[in-house]
Enzyme design. Structure first.
Site, PDB file in Angstrom:
ATOM      1  N   ASP A  11       0.860  -1.186   0.000  1.00 58.94           N
ATOM      2  CA  ASP A  11       0.000   0.000   0.000  1.00 58.94           C
ATOM      3  C   ASP A  11       0.895   1.234   0.000  1.00 58.94           C
ATOM      4  O   ASP A  11       1.664   1.444   0.945  1.00 58.94           O
ATOM      5  CB  ASP A  11      -0.900  -0.016   1.230  1.00 58.94           C
ATOM      6  CG  ASP A  11      -2.044   0.984   1.130  1.00 58.94           C
ATOM      7  OD1 ASP A  11      -2.060   1.783   0.171  1.00 58.94           O
ATOM      8  OD2 ASP A  11      -2.920   0.954   2.006  1.00 58.94           O
ATOM      9  N   ASP A 105      -2.830   2.408  -6.030  1.00 59.37           N
ATOM     10  CA  ASP A 105      -1.807   2.440  -4.975  1.00 59.37           C
ATOM     11  C   ASP A 105      -1.778   1.214  -4.083  1.00 59.37           C
ATOM     12  O   ASP A 105      -1.134   1.227  -3.032  1.00 59.37           O
ATOM     13  CB  ASP A 105      -2.009   3.693  -4.108  1.00 59.37           C
ATOM     14  CG  ASP A 105      -3.391   3.740  -3.478  1.00 59.37           C
ATOM     15  OD1 ASP A 105      -4.291   3.020  -3.938  1.00 59.37           O
ATOM     16  OD2 ASP A 105      -3.571   4.519  -2.521  1.00 59.37           O
ATOM     17  N   GLU A 106      -2.422   0.133  -4.506  1.00 59.97           N
ATOM     18  CA  GLU A 106      -2.559  -1.000  -3.594  1.00 59.97           C
ATOM     19  C   GLU A 106      -2.648  -2.291  -4.402  1.00 59.97           C
ATOM     20  O   GLU A 106      -3.319  -2.352  -5.436  1.00 59.97           O
ATOM     21  CB  GLU A 106      -3.822  -0.807  -2.752  1.00 59.97           C
ATOM     22  CG  GLU A 106      -4.036  -1.808  -1.666  1.00 59.97           C
ATOM     23  CD  GLU A 106      -5.308  -1.522  -0.882  1.00 59.97           C
ATOM     24  OE1 GLU A 106      -5.565  -2.243   0.094  1.00 59.97           O
ATOM     25  OE2 GLU A 106      -6.057  -0.599  -1.262  1.00 59.97           O
TER      26      GLU A 106
END
Length: 438
Positions: A11, A105-106
């Site tokens: 993350d 983003d993950e």
């Protein structure tokens, strides 16, 4: 359950705000808020410096300004975020072919598929994680990531949350239940404000309380299926595989709000923002969608899903946003909304859209009920018109910079880039021919 910690969750920390701080030296170490900058805008991401003042994702921009008036409020730059995301996802795919992106983003990574497969002892895994985090920082120009490794997706995500910000956590197999016991029950997916209140009324505050609960008694409070799922996660039972995005049958985005939203204008902003993320993911995957879906969870926790099938597949944000908006308009939202989402299904890599068709001509007029869809991280709202705060610009004489602010026919620019120190500020006419957006 896997017998070894072989699922990794990465993350990126305060992703959108961190990209802005990376590219804007004058904002490093200062509060930054990315999202809708208008009176009805919504926060997409706040830097850790802004979070100290209580600013958080999905908060109304007006409330964020009241809590942190000295923050830099930026509209967001999708190009920069997509570029950084692609760099990170490329690094993850170099580690393992089994990468499941959840948002820009993950992502989850299956370490069993690496070549060579690492040892799953703590020292070997820590070496893998340390190299990965260093590589992410190097390829992105300094962005940081929190990484968790565990025996399941659920526990890997718990581990990365414990590692935030800019850290790592490895959960050895067999220690999951003990780690979960003291945590608040809200760490378990599916325990939102309503379910949390119900559980508290029967004395369940911690995961350990849920582990000790009788499933039959719990079913009388939250329903049998929900009760069984909650208890399974409380005991760290999660056998979901890591599924690469290319196998996705649908793409969706959801936002869950800490307080019920009642403003249709505010919900419309969020809906358009989510439609843009869905369209971006379609475009990145080279896919088109035939069906648009919205999901709404109302104040009483009742959940509605509505869908509409298009005459031809599309990846256009204008079409997805328009259809989603019309579906939302038909629902009764009088007492507020807890969750709102946009999704697409019927994915294809072939586009057969009629040339010059109007957006409305692409839509079949009969909405229908459909099943729910998966949760994803939110993206910043759609980009605003010219000279939006934070936009990249270039001046013939002064070089590269970004929009500090605009109004009354003027644009104020700070001239700096990620490779310079904090730069000077200058103001120009908004129609200055020497100034242009990058």
């Amino acid at each position: 359950m896997r017998p070894e910690p072989s699922v990794l969750h990465l993350d990126l920390d305060a992703f959108f705000a961190s990209v802005e701080q990376r590219d804007k030296p004058s904002l490093r170490g200062k509060p930054v808020v990315v999202g809708g900058v208008g009176a009805r805008g919504v926060v997409a991401t706040a830097s850790y410096e802004a979070r100290v003042f209580g600013v958080r994702s999905a908060m109304a921009a007006g409330e964020a300004r009241r809590r942190c008036p000295h923050a830099a409020f930026l509209a967001g730059r999708f190009g920069a975020y997509r570029e950084a995301s692609a760099q990170v996802m490329g690094r993850l795919r170099a580690l393992s072919p089994l990468v499941e992106p959840l948002s820009l983003d993950e992502a989850f990574v299956d370490l069993r598929a690496t070549d060579p497969v690492p040892g799953f002892d703590a020292a070997s895994l820590q070496g893998v994680v340390d190299r990965l985090r260093a590589d992410v920082s190097a390829v992105t120009g300094g962005l940081t990531a929190s990484v968790g490794v565990a025996s399941s997706k659920f526990m890997a995500k718990i581990a990365s949350e414990l590692a935030k910000p800019d850290g790592s956590r490895i959960v050895p197999a067999g220690t999951e239940v003990e780690l979960l016991q003291p945590m608040r029950v809200g760490v378990i997916p599916g325990v939102g404000p309503v379910t949390g209140d119900k559980l508290q009324r029967i004395g369940i505050h911690r995961v350990g309380d849920l582990q000790a609960a009788d499933v039959d008694e719990l079913a009388q409070v939250v329903g049998r299926n929900h009760a069984a799922a909650l208890v399974a996660l409380a005991w760290a039972r999660d056998d979901r595989p890591v599924e690469p995005e290319r196998e996705a049958k649908s793409i969706s985005v959801e936002d869950t709000f800490e307080t019920d939203l009642v403003s249709r204008d505010e919900l419309g902003v969020i809906l358009r923002r989510d439609a843009r993320q869905v369209a971006d993911r379609l475009s990145a995957a080279g896919l088109f969608a035939r069906t648009v879906t919205i999901k709404v969870r109302r104040h009483d926790f009742s959940t509605l899903t509505r869908s509409r099938t298009l005459l031809s597949a599309t990846d256009r944000v204008e079409v997805i946003s328009s259809v989603a908006g019309s579906l939302l308009e038909a629902l009764d939202l009088t007492n507020g909304v807890r969750l709102l989402g946009v999704g697409v299904a019927g994915l294809t890599d072939v586009l057969q859209e009629e040339l010059f068709a109007d957006d409305d001509d692409l839509v079949l007029r009969n909405p229908s009920t459909t099943q729910g869809f998966s949760t994803q991280e939110s993206e910043p709202p759609p980009e605003e018109p010219q000279w939006r705060p934070g936009a990249d610009v270039e001046h013939d004489e002064h070089g590269r910079g970004w929009v500090w602010g605009s109004g009354l026919g003027r644009v104020t620019v700070r001239f700096e880039t990620r490779d310079t120190g904090p730069g000077p500020v200058a103001t120009f006419r908004s129609d200055d021919p020497a100034l242009r957006l990058c």
